[in-house]
Structure formats: C-alpha cells, structure tokens
Design a protein around this motif. Structure first.
Motif, short mmCIF file in Angstrom:
data_model
loop_
_atom_site.label_atom_id
_atom_site.label_comp_id
_atom_site.label_asym_id
_atom_site.label_seq_id
_atom_site.Cartn_x
_atom_site.Cartn_y
_atom_site.Cartn_z
N ASP A 51 -18.56 -6.20 -17.90
CA ASP A 51 -19.91 -5.82 -18.32
C ASP A 51 -20.80 -5.93 -17.09
O ASP A 51 -21.15 -7.04 -16.67
CB ASP A 51 -20.39 -6.75 -19.44
N VAL A 52 -21.17 -4.80 -16.52
CA VAL A 52 -21.83 -4.76 -15.22
C VAL A 52 -23.30 -4.35 -15.38
O VAL A 52 -23.61 -3.39 -16.10
CB VAL A 52 -21.11 -3.76 -14.29
N SER A 53 -24.18 -5.05 -14.70
CA SER A 53 -25.59 -4.70 -14.73
C SER A 53 -26.31 -5.37 -13.57
O SER A 53 -25.80 -6.34 -12.98
CB SER A 53 -26.24 -5.13 -16.05
N LEU A 59 -23.16 -5.81 -9.69
CA LEU A 59 -22.95 -4.39 -9.41
C LEU A 59 -21.88 -4.16 -8.36
O LEU A 59 -21.25 -3.09 -8.31
CB LEU A 59 -24.26 -3.74 -8.96
N VAL A 62 -18.32 -2.68 -9.05
CA VAL A 62 -18.04 -1.24 -9.06
C VAL A 62 -17.46 -0.82 -7.71
O VAL A 62 -16.51 -0.01 -7.65
CB VAL A 62 -19.33 -0.45 -9.37
N VAL A 80 -21.57 -0.38 -17.95
CA VAL A 80 -22.51 -0.54 -16.85
C VAL A 80 -23.89 -0.09 -17.33
O VAL A 80 -24.02 0.93 -18.00
CB VAL A 80 -22.07 0.26 -15.61
N LEU A 96 -19.15 4.56 -8.45
CA LEU A 96 -18.86 4.53 -9.88
C LEU A 96 -17.93 5.68 -10.26
O LEU A 96 -17.00 5.50 -11.06
CB LEU A 96 -20.16 4.62 -10.67
#
Length: 339
Positions: A51-53, A59, A62, A80, A96
């Motif tokens: 779970d990327v943010s 980040l 990625v 993301v 990405l």
C-alpha cells in the motif's frame, strides 16, 4: 544433536514460508539480511501486499519494483495513492509503468493517481502487453479510455472493476473491447457511457453509475448483461414512474435500487398521488428488498394473501431514514456498497 534435528538450509521451503507469514515487516527486513537462504523467502513475503502513498513515505518502493522485475512478480495486491496536493514528477509515473508491467501475478490493483496518467497501464513501445491472469479486482481514477481497454484485454479473471465516473467529452470515441474480455465481471462502478460498452455480454450482478443520465435506453443496455443484476445505483432526470416500469421489465432480479433524481425532486414537491404511483410500480419488482430515492428511503412490509406473503410498499414518506425491520436491506451484505 538429536538425530531428528533438521538444519535450517534443509528445512522445507513451505515451512519457512509459513513461519514468515506471521512476521511483521520490520522482522522480515531483518530476516532477509540474515542469510542468503532466508533472503528470497522473506523478500517474497515482504513485497506480497503493498500500500504505497506519499503519506506513508514509501513511494520509493515503486522505483525498487521497476528496477527489480523478479521482486515485482512477488506482489499480489498493490495500491498507490497520489493526491493532487502531493504531485510527483513524471519520472515516478514512468517507474510505475515499468513496475506494473512486471507485476503479472497481481490479484488486486488500485491506482488512485492523476486521471490523465492512464498511460502507465500501457506496455513500453515494442514490448508485449502484460497479462494479469489472476487479477480479480481493479480500481482506478482513470476514465474508460484506450489504455484501460487494452489493460482489460489481459485481465481474464477480473470480477470487480471501478473506474473514474467522469463522462467522456465525445462519447463517439469510446474504445471497444472484444466479447471475450473480462468474462467473469460481476461488479462495475463507472460512467453511464462506459457501462454501455462494458455491461453487455458480461455476468454483472452489481452496477453503480455515478454520472450521466439513466434513461430507458440505458436500462436496455444494462439488460444485455448475462448475469442477474441485483444491485443498481444511478442518477436520472427521467420521470421516475416510467423509469421504474422500464427497470421492472428489463431487470426483474433487482434486490436493491438507489436512484438520485435531483432535477425531478427539486422541481416539484411529491404529493400523495406520486407516492402511490411509485408504491404501485415497485410491486412490479418481485425481488426488490429496498429502494432509495434521492436519499429518501422507501419502506415496505409483508401482507399475506391466497398465494402467500406479498411485499407492500409505502404510499407515504417515512419519517426515519433507517428501517429497523428485520427484513430491511442489510448494508453489510455482499450486495451493499458505499457511495
């Protein structure tokens, strides 16, 4: 040493993998650095669900996936989120795109990024498009365009699809997908325009249209689903009673119906005859359990007759928004979705 003792390198991979499944991420990182034997096992678990943010300050994961396709293939669920208040450089989107092209074992994918970045779904020029044979859920902030359509061609196991609901400026340029694409799709959220392309020929059970105008023509398109649509949410400017009659004819298995009619409800205050007409029309839907009009809940009760119990719909507005009856629609059921 006990004759039954087993050294770590000789332990079954399945056993080590089961042990790693119970470790938190920081322990998996430490374990991956312990030995070359444990490294791939821990790494496989470490990158399985991501779970990327920007808020999570991860980040850079990625970039790692883009540079290491072997690691990217371990990912099963990936999400993301990039908000408009936290923009990123185009180089991040290129990374990405490379990462997505390597994550061929995905089962769930969520891309909540700039709506104009759907090109990250496309394969690099000259490269073969990636197939996602295990992908069951795909949620994104992209409209239904050529990049999304091409992506769906390789997602044969997809069951849940949620797209951006903004209508396309020119509906005549909507992409087409082959009849064999996403043959298992049962849940769709998106624009009314996209639904005309996606719903026909697929076994939909739940459809939510958050833009456009649901008309009798659109209802006819929904009726081309090979499934039994049980849940429908939509916006309409049509006269309500004729629309409900069309729904009763074309979608006889509706169990839950939510209609937003802002124009219709704002131009005229409903009177008793309106409620009576709606109640009479709702009886034409034998499977319907709950109905909501512009936030106004329609109640019902059962009445026994010679043929058995029959649902009777209210002919007057409810004072309360929530129906406490046991037979009311259960919002935690598999047919309920939040708006």
């Amino acid at each position: 040493m006990s004759p039954f003792a087993v050294s770590l390198p000789n332990m079954p991979i399945e056993l080590l993998d089961a042990v790693c499944a119970h470790l938190p991420n920081h322990d998996l990182v430490a374990l991956a650095r312990t030995s070359s034997h444990l490294h791939p096992i821990a790494q496989r678990r470490l990158y399985r669900h991501l779970d990327v943010s920007a808020a999570a300050h991860n980040l850079d994961v990625v970039v790692t996936l883009a540079r290491s396709p072997a690691i990217a293939r371990h990912v099963r669920t990936f999400s993301v989120a990039i908000s408009a208040q936290q923009p990123v450089f185009r180089a991040f989107y290129r990374a990405l795109a490379d990462a997505l092209s390597a994550m061929s074992e995905l089962t769930a994918l969520g891309l909540h990024v700039h709506s104009g970045a759907s090109w990250v779904l496309a394969a690099a020029r000259g490269a073969r498009a990636t197939a996602y044979p295990r992908l069951a859920s795909f949620t994104c902030s992209f409209p239904f365009d050529s990049h999304v359509a091409r992506f769906l061609e390789g997602a044969s196991a997809l069951e849940r699809l949620e797209l951006d609901t903004a209508p396309t400026a020119n509906p005549n340029v909507l992409p087409r997908i082959s009849a064999a694409t996403i043959p298992r799709l049962i849940h769709f959220v998106g624009s009314c325009q996209a639904a005309k392309v996606i719903v026909p020929g697929r076994p939909l059970e739940s459809v939510h249209l958050h833009d456009g105008d649901l008309t009798e023509d659109e209802v006819a398109f929904l009726a081309q689903s090979t499934g039994q649509i049980a849940v429908l949410g939509a916006i309409t400017s049509e006269l309500l009673v004729p629309l409900l009659q069309a729904l009763a004819r074309h979608l006889p298995y509706l169990a839950y119906l939510r209609v937003m009619a802002p124009f219709h409800m704002s131009t005229k205050i409903p009177d008793s005859s309106f409620y009576e007409q709606v109640a009479s029309t709702l009886t034409l839907m034998p499977e319907l359990m709950d109905f909501e009009l512009s936030g106004m809940h329609w109640g019902s009760s059962f009445e026994s007759n010679e043929t058995g119990p029959k649902r009777i719909w209210q002919a007057a507005p409810l004072a309360a928004a929530i129906d406490p009856r046991e037979d009311a629609f259960e919002l935690s059921s598999e047919y309920a979705f939040v708006y």
